[in-house]
Design a protein around this motif. Structure first.
Motif, short mmCIF file in Angstrom:
data_model
loop_
_atom_site.label_atom_id
_atom_site.label_comp_id
_atom_site.label_asym_id
_atom_site.label_seq_id
_atom_site.Cartn_x
_atom_site.Cartn_y
_atom_site.Cartn_z
N ILE A 79 2.02 3.56 2.63
CA ILE A 79 1.68 4.13 1.32
C ILE A 79 1.47 3.02 0.29
O ILE A 79 0.59 3.12 -0.57
CB ILE A 79 2.81 5.08 0.84
CG1 ILE A 79 2.85 6.33 1.72
CG2 ILE A 79 2.60 5.48 -0.61
CD1 ILE A 79 1.60 7.18 1.64
N ALA A 80 2.25 1.95 0.41
CA ALA A 80 2.11 0.82 -0.53
C ALA A 80 0.73 0.18 -0.40
O ALA A 80 0.11 -0.20 -1.39
CB ALA A 80 3.21 -0.21 -0.28
N THR A 81 0.24 0.04 0.84
CA THR A 81 -1.09 -0.55 1.06
C THR A 81 -2.17 0.36 0.49
O THR A 81 -3.11 -0.11 -0.17
CB THR A 81 -1.33 -0.78 2.56
OG1 THR A 81 -0.36 -1.71 3.05
CG2 THR A 81 -2.72 -1.34 2.81
N ILE A 82 -2.06 1.66 0.74
CA ILE A 82 -3.05 2.61 0.21
C ILE A 82 -3.00 2.63 -1.32
O ILE A 82 -4.04 2.67 -1.99
CB ILE A 82 -2.79 4.02 0.79
CG1 ILE A 82 -3.03 4.01 2.30
CG2 ILE A 82 -3.67 5.06 0.12
CD1 ILE A 82 -2.60 5.27 3.01
N HIS A 83 -1.81 2.57 -1.87
CA HIS A 83 -1.62 2.52 -3.32
C HIS A 83 -2.34 1.29 -3.89
O HIS A 83 -3.08 1.38 -4.89
CB HIS A 83 -0.12 2.47 -3.64
CG HIS A 83 0.22 2.55 -5.09
ND1 HIS A 83 0.15 1.47 -5.94
CD2 HIS A 83 0.64 3.59 -5.86
CE1 HIS A 83 0.52 1.83 -7.14
NE2 HIS A 83 0.81 3.12 -7.14
N GLY A 84 -2.13 0.14 -3.24
CA GLY A 84 -2.77 -1.09 -3.70
C GLY A 84 -4.28 -1.03 -3.59
O GLY A 84 -5.01 -1.52 -4.47
N CYS A 85 -4.77 -0.42 -2.51
CA CYS A 85 -6.22 -0.31 -2.31
C CYS A 85 -6.86 0.55 -3.40
O CYS A 85 -7.91 0.19 -3.94
CB CYS A 85 -6.49 0.29 -0.93
SG CYS A 85 -8.21 0.15 -0.43
N ILE A 86 -6.22 1.66 -3.76
CA ILE A 86 -6.76 2.53 -4.81
C ILE A 86 -6.74 1.81 -6.16
O ILE A 86 -7.69 1.92 -6.95
CB ILE A 86 -5.97 3.86 -4.86
CG1 ILE A 86 -6.19 4.64 -3.57
CG2 ILE A 86 -6.40 4.69 -6.07
CD1 ILE A 86 -5.37 5.92 -3.48
N ARG A 87 -5.68 1.07 -6.42
CA ARG A 87 -5.63 0.29 -7.67
C ARG A 87 -6.79 -0.69 -7.75
O ARG A 87 -7.42 -0.85 -8.79
CB ARG A 87 -4.30 -0.46 -7.75
CG ARG A 87 -3.11 0.39 -8.16
CD ARG A 87 -1.83 -0.41 -8.08
NE ARG A 87 -1.92 -1.65 -8.83
CZ ARG A 87 -1.19 -2.75 -8.57
NH1 ARG A 87 -0.38 -2.74 -7.52
NH2 ARG A 87 -1.30 -3.82 -9.31
N SER A 88 -7.07 -1.36 -6.62
CA SER A 88 -8.16 -2.32 -6.59
C SER A 88 -9.51 -1.63 -6.77
O SER A 88 -10.40 -2.12 -7.48
CB SER A 88 -8.14 -3.10 -5.28
OG SER A 88 -9.10 -4.14 -5.28
N LEU A 89 -9.68 -0.46 -6.13
CA LEU A 89 -10.92 0.31 -6.29
C LEU A 89 -11.14 0.70 -7.74
O LEU A 89 -12.26 0.58 -8.26
CB LEU A 89 -10.85 1.59 -5.43
CG LEU A 89 -10.94 1.43 -3.91
CD1 LEU A 89 -10.70 2.77 -3.24
CD2 LEU A 89 -12.29 0.87 -3.51
#
Length: 311
Positions: A79-89
Protein backbone atom coordinates in the motif's frame (compact mmCIF):
# COMPACT_ATOMS: atom_id res chain seq x y z
CA UNK A 1 4.03 15.29 -26.41
CA UNK A 2 4.64 11.59 -25.81
CA UNK A 3 4.39 10.38 -22.22
CA UNK A 4 8.02 9.27 -22.04
CA UNK A 5 9.21 12.67 -23.28
CA UNK A 6 6.96 14.45 -20.80
CA UNK A 7 8.37 12.41 -17.91
CA UNK A 8 11.92 13.34 -18.96
CA UNK A 9 10.93 17.03 -19.06
CA UNK A 10 9.33 16.76 -15.63
CA UNK A 11 12.43 15.14 -14.12
CA UNK A 12 14.58 17.85 -15.69
CA UNK A 13 12.33 20.46 -14.11
CA UNK A 14 12.68 18.73 -10.73
CA UNK A 15 16.47 18.92 -11.04
CA UNK A 16 16.35 22.58 -12.10
CA UNK A 17 14.08 23.39 -9.14
CA UNK A 18 16.69 22.01 -6.75
CA UNK A 19 15.03 18.76 -5.69
CA UNK A 20 17.49 16.26 -4.28
CA UNK A 21 18.78 13.44 -6.53
CA UNK A 22 16.97 10.93 -4.30
CA UNK A 23 13.64 12.74 -4.80
CA UNK A 24 14.15 12.90 -8.55
CA UNK A 25 14.96 9.17 -8.62
CA UNK A 26 11.88 8.50 -6.46
CA UNK A 27 9.65 10.18 -9.06
CA UNK A 28 11.46 8.37 -11.88
CA UNK A 29 10.97 4.95 -10.25
CA UNK A 30 7.20 5.53 -10.02
CA UNK A 31 6.62 7.26 -13.35
CA UNK A 32 8.50 4.68 -15.37
CA UNK A 33 5.75 2.21 -14.40
CA UNK A 34 3.23 4.51 -16.07
CA UNK A 35 5.42 4.83 -19.17
CA UNK A 36 5.59 1.03 -19.44
CA UNK A 37 1.82 0.75 -19.10
CA UNK A 38 0.59 3.60 -21.33
CA UNK A 39 1.72 4.43 -24.85
CA UNK A 40 -0.09 7.72 -25.43
CA UNK A 41 0.40 11.42 -25.85
CA UNK A 42 -0.08 13.09 -22.46
CA UNK A 43 -2.91 15.23 -23.83
CA UNK A 44 -4.85 12.05 -24.63
CA UNK A 45 -4.50 10.50 -21.16
CA UNK A 46 -7.82 10.49 -19.31
CA UNK A 47 -8.83 9.99 -15.69
CA UNK A 48 -10.06 6.55 -16.73
CA UNK A 49 -6.57 5.70 -18.04
CA UNK A 50 -4.99 6.73 -14.71
CA UNK A 51 -7.52 4.76 -12.66
CA UNK A 52 -7.00 1.75 -14.91
CA UNK A 53 -3.25 2.02 -14.27
CA UNK A 54 -3.72 2.25 -10.48
CA UNK A 55 -6.06 -0.77 -10.58
CA UNK A 56 -3.33 -2.60 -12.50
CA UNK A 57 -0.83 -1.78 -9.75
CA UNK A 58 -3.22 -3.05 -7.07
CA UNK A 59 -3.83 -6.31 -8.94
CA UNK A 60 -0.21 -7.18 -9.62
CA UNK A 61 0.88 -10.50 -8.17
CA UNK A 62 4.64 -10.12 -8.66
CA UNK A 63 7.22 -7.50 -7.76
CA UNK A 64 10.50 -6.36 -9.38
CA UNK A 65 9.27 -7.24 -12.89
CA UNK A 66 11.85 -5.86 -15.34
CA UNK A 67 14.18 -4.75 -12.54
CA UNK A 68 17.81 -4.55 -13.77
CA UNK A 69 19.34 -6.33 -10.76
CA UNK A 70 16.59 -7.79 -8.57
CA UNK A 71 14.88 -11.03 -9.73
CA UNK A 72 11.05 -11.03 -9.76
CA UNK A 73 9.38 -12.36 -6.61
CA UNK A 74 5.82 -13.34 -5.73
CA UNK A 75 3.65 -10.82 -3.94
CA UNK A 76 1.87 -7.61 -4.93
CA UNK A 77 2.95 -4.04 -4.35
CA UNK A 78 2.56 -2.68 -0.83
CA UNK A 79 0.00 0.00 0.00
CA UNK A 80 2.91 2.35 0.75
CA UNK A 81 4.32 1.83 -2.77
CA UNK A 82 0.91 2.43 -4.38
CA UNK A 83 0.43 5.49 -2.17
CA UNK A 84 3.80 6.86 -3.30
CA UNK A 85 3.04 6.14 -6.96
CA UNK A 86 -0.26 8.06 -6.81
CA UNK A 87 1.46 10.99 -5.11
CA UNK A 88 4.03 11.07 -7.90
CA UNK A 89 1.30 10.86 -10.57
CA UNK A 90 -0.55 13.78 -9.02
CA UNK A 91 2.63 15.87 -8.91
CA UNK A 92 3.54 14.98 -12.51
CA UNK A 93 0.14 15.76 -14.06
CA UNK A 94 -0.23 18.89 -11.95
CA UNK A 95 3.11 20.07 -13.38
CA UNK A 96 1.92 19.29 -16.93
CA UNK A 97 -1.21 21.37 -16.34
CA UNK A 98 0.71 24.32 -14.91
CA UNK A 99 3.14 24.19 -17.83
CA UNK A 100 0.22 24.40 -20.25
CA UNK A 101 1.07 21.02 -21.79
CA UNK A 102 -2.36 19.57 -20.90
CA UNK A 103 -5.63 21.45 -20.31
CA UNK A 104 -6.56 19.65 -17.06
CA UNK A 105 -5.05 17.26 -14.53
CA UNK A 106 -6.51 13.75 -15.07
CA UNK A 107 -5.06 12.57 -11.73
CA UNK A 108 -6.63 15.35 -9.66
CA UNK A 109 -9.52 13.20 -8.42
CA UNK A 110 -7.42 10.14 -7.60
CA UNK A 111 -7.73 9.12 -3.95
CA UNK A 112 -4.68 8.25 -1.92
CA UNK A 113 -5.06 4.88 -0.17
CA UNK A 114 -5.08 4.94 3.62
CA UNK A 115 -1.72 3.87 4.94
CA UNK A 116 -1.64 1.27 7.73
CA UNK A 117 -0.95 2.44 11.28
CA UNK A 118 2.69 3.24 11.73
CA UNK A 119 4.83 0.95 13.87
CA UNK A 120 7.27 2.73 16.20
CA UNK A 121 10.74 2.33 14.70
CA UNK A 122 12.94 4.42 16.94
CA UNK A 123 15.93 2.79 18.56
CA UNK A 124 15.22 1.82 22.16
CA UNK A 125 17.31 3.30 25.02
CA UNK A 126 18.57 -0.18 25.98
CA UNK A 127 19.68 -0.95 22.41
CA UNK A 128 21.39 2.44 22.21
CA UNK A 129 23.39 1.65 25.36
CA UNK A 130 24.37 -1.77 23.96
CA UNK A 131 25.64 -0.19 20.72
CA UNK A 132 27.61 2.40 22.64
CA UNK A 133 29.16 -0.25 24.90
CA UNK A 134 30.48 -2.27 21.95
CA UNK A 135 32.47 0.69 20.54
CA UNK A 136 34.13 1.78 23.74
CA UNK A 137 37.75 1.04 22.81
CA UNK A 138 40.61 3.28 21.69
CA UNK A 139 41.13 2.07 18.12
CA UNK A 140 40.39 4.53 15.31
CA UNK A 141 37.33 2.61 14.13
CA UNK A 142 35.94 2.30 17.67
CA UNK A 143 36.42 6.00 18.36
CA UNK A 144 34.76 6.85 15.03
CA UNK A 145 31.85 4.49 15.63
CA UNK A 146 31.28 5.86 19.14
CA UNK A 147 31.23 9.40 17.76
CA UNK A 148 28.77 8.35 15.05
CA UNK A 149 26.39 6.62 17.48
CA UNK A 150 26.40 9.60 19.85
CA UNK A 151 26.04 12.17 17.06
CA UNK A 152 23.09 10.28 15.54
CA UNK A 153 21.35 9.91 18.91
CA UNK A 154 22.09 13.47 20.07
CA UNK A 155 21.05 15.36 16.93
CA UNK A 156 18.48 13.24 15.10
CA UNK A 157 20.28 14.01 11.85
CA UNK A 158 19.55 12.17 8.62
CA UNK A 159 22.13 9.69 7.32
CA UNK A 160 23.04 12.01 4.44
CA UNK A 161 23.55 14.91 6.84
CA UNK A 162 25.91 12.83 8.98
CA UNK A 163 27.95 11.72 5.96
CA UNK A 164 28.22 15.22 4.48
CA UNK A 165 29.28 16.79 7.79
CA UNK A 166 32.66 18.53 7.44
CA UNK A 167 35.28 19.17 10.10
CA UNK A 168 34.86 22.92 9.62
CA UNK A 169 31.12 22.53 10.37
CA UNK A 170 31.85 21.53 13.97
CA UNK A 171 32.11 24.00 16.83
CA UNK A 172 32.86 21.64 19.70
CA UNK A 173 33.61 24.40 22.19
CA UNK A 174 30.08 25.75 21.74
CA UNK A 175 28.52 22.32 21.23
CA UNK A 176 26.92 23.08 17.86
CA UNK A 177 27.27 21.86 14.27
CA UNK A 178 26.15 23.08 10.86
CA UNK A 179 24.36 20.40 8.84
CA UNK A 180 23.03 20.42 5.28
CA UNK A 181 19.66 18.77 4.86
CA UNK A 182 17.19 18.09 2.08
CA UNK A 183 17.17 20.65 -0.68
CA UNK A 184 20.62 21.77 0.47
CA UNK A 185 19.01 23.63 3.37
CA UNK A 186 21.39 24.44 6.23
CA UNK A 187 20.56 24.41 9.92
CA UNK A 188 22.35 24.36 13.25
CA UNK A 189 22.07 21.40 15.63
CA UNK A 190 23.13 21.24 19.26
CA UNK A 191 25.26 18.53 20.88
CA UNK A 192 25.83 17.41 24.45
CA UNK A 193 29.22 17.54 26.13
CA UNK A 194 29.44 13.73 25.89
CA UNK A 195 29.04 13.83 22.11
CA UNK A 196 31.53 16.70 21.77
CA UNK A 197 34.11 14.80 23.80
CA UNK A 198 33.61 11.70 21.63
CA UNK A 199 34.07 13.79 18.48
CA UNK A 200 37.23 15.41 19.88
CA UNK A 201 38.70 12.00 20.72
CA UNK A 202 37.97 10.74 17.18
CA UNK A 203 39.26 13.87 15.43
CA UNK A 204 42.62 13.44 17.18
CA UNK A 205 43.14 10.11 15.38
CA UNK A 206 41.00 10.73 12.27
CA UNK A 207 42.86 9.71 9.06
CA UNK A 208 44.29 12.72 7.23
CA UNK A 209 44.22 13.41 3.52
CA UNK A 210 41.01 11.51 2.80
CA UNK A 211 38.57 14.40 2.45
CA UNK A 212 36.93 17.22 4.36
CA UNK A 213 34.17 15.07 5.87
CA UNK A 214 34.26 14.25 9.56
CA UNK A 215 33.61 10.54 9.25
CA UNK A 216 36.11 8.60 7.16
CA UNK A 217 35.83 5.02 5.93
CA UNK A 218 38.48 2.72 4.49
CA UNK A 219 38.41 4.34 1.05
CA UNK A 220 37.52 7.91 1.91
CA UNK A 221 34.54 9.82 3.28
CA UNK A 222 31.85 7.57 4.69
CA UNK A 223 28.84 7.19 2.36
CA UNK A 224 25.21 6.63 3.32
CA UNK A 225 25.50 2.96 2.37
CA UNK A 226 28.77 2.78 4.30
CA UNK A 227 27.06 4.27 7.36
CA UNK A 228 24.32 1.64 7.09
CA UNK A 229 27.00 -1.06 6.97
CA UNK A 230 28.60 0.38 10.10
CA UNK A 231 25.27 0.18 11.93
CA UNK A 232 24.63 -3.40 10.77
CA UNK A 233 28.07 -4.43 12.01
CA UNK A 234 27.53 -2.76 15.38
CA UNK A 235 24.06 -4.29 15.67
CA UNK A 236 25.47 -7.78 15.17
CA UNK A 237 28.39 -7.16 17.53
CA UNK A 238 26.13 -5.77 20.26
CA UNK A 239 23.56 -8.55 19.89
CA UNK A 240 20.77 -6.07 19.29
CA UNK A 241 17.51 -7.42 17.85
CA UNK A 242 15.58 -4.15 17.58
CA UNK A 243 15.70 -1.52 14.85
CA UNK A 244 18.98 0.38 14.79
CA UNK A 245 19.55 1.69 11.27
CA UNK A 246 20.61 5.36 10.98
CA UNK A 247 17.01 6.58 10.58
CA UNK A 248 15.91 4.77 13.75
CA UNK A 249 18.10 7.19 15.70
CA UNK A 250 16.10 10.06 14.18
CA UNK A 251 12.86 8.49 15.39
CA UNK A 252 14.44 7.73 18.76
CA UNK A 253 15.58 11.35 19.09
CA UNK A 254 12.06 12.59 18.40
CA UNK A 255 10.53 10.11 20.86
CA UNK A 256 12.93 11.00 23.68
CA UNK A 257 12.48 14.72 23.01
CA UNK A 258 8.70 14.52 23.30
CA UNK A 259 8.78 12.05 26.21
CA UNK A 260 10.99 14.48 28.09
CA UNK A 261 8.48 17.29 27.61
CA UNK A 262 9.98 18.96 24.54
CA UNK A 263 7.53 20.79 22.26
CA UNK A 264 6.65 19.83 18.68
CA UNK A 265 7.64 23.19 17.16
CA UNK A 266 11.20 23.04 18.49
CA UNK A 267 11.48 19.40 17.45
CA UNK A 268 10.41 20.34 13.93
CA UNK A 269 13.20 22.95 13.76
CA UNK A 270 15.80 20.52 15.12
CA UNK A 271 14.83 17.83 12.61
CA UNK A 272 14.93 20.31 9.73
CA UNK A 273 11.29 19.95 8.72
CA UNK A 274 9.69 22.72 6.66
CA UNK A 275 6.22 21.60 7.78
CA UNK A 276 5.34 20.58 11.34
CA UNK A 277 2.91 18.01 9.89
CA UNK A 278 5.97 16.04 8.76
CA UNK A 279 7.24 16.02 12.34
CA UNK A 280 4.04 14.38 13.54
CA UNK A 281 5.10 11.22 11.70
CA UNK A 282 7.81 10.85 14.34
CA UNK A 283 5.46 11.21 17.32
CA UNK A 284 4.58 7.51 17.43
CA UNK A 285 4.85 5.85 20.84
CA UNK A 286 4.60 2.37 22.25
CA UNK A 287 1.78 1.73 24.71
CA UNK A 288 4.07 1.81 27.75
CA UNK A 289 5.47 5.15 26.58
CA UNK A 290 1.94 6.52 26.20
CA UNK A 291 1.16 5.23 29.69
CA UNK A 292 4.19 7.07 31.09
CA UNK A 293 3.14 10.28 29.31
CA UNK A 294 -0.38 9.86 30.68
CA UNK A 295 0.93 9.43 34.22
CA UNK A 296 2.91 12.64 33.79
CA UNK A 297 0.12 14.72 32.26
CA UNK A 298 -3.07 13.08 33.59
CA UNK A 299 -5.75 15.78 34.11
CA UNK A 300 -7.26 13.79 36.99
CA UNK A 301 -3.96 13.54 38.85
CA UNK A 302 -3.24 17.25 38.34
CA UNK A 303 -6.72 18.24 39.58
CA UNK A 304 -6.44 16.00 42.63
CA UNK A 305 -3.01 17.43 43.47
CA UNK A 306 -4.42 20.95 43.17
CA UNK A 307 -7.31 20.00 45.47
CA UNK A 308 -4.97 18.51 48.09
CA UNK A 309 -2.64 21.51 48.00
CA UNK A 310 -5.60 23.85 48.41
CA UNK A 311 -7.09 22.00 51.39
Amino acid sequence: MKLEEAVEEFLLSCCADGLSPRTVEWHHSHLKRLVSYLDKDVAAISTHDIRDFVAHLRNRSRRYIGHPTHPPIEGGLSIATIHGCIRSLKRFFNWLEKEGIIPANPAARLRLPKLPDRVPKGISPSDFRKLLACCNGNKVQELRDRAIVLFLADTGCRAGEVCSLKVEDLNLDEGIALVRGKGRKERMVAMSQTTCEALKAYLEVRPKGKGEQVFIGQRGPLTVSGLSQVMRRLKKKAGVSGCCNPHSFRHGFAREWLMSGGDMASLSDLLGHADIETTKVYSVFRMMELKAKHNQHSPVMHMLVEEESGS
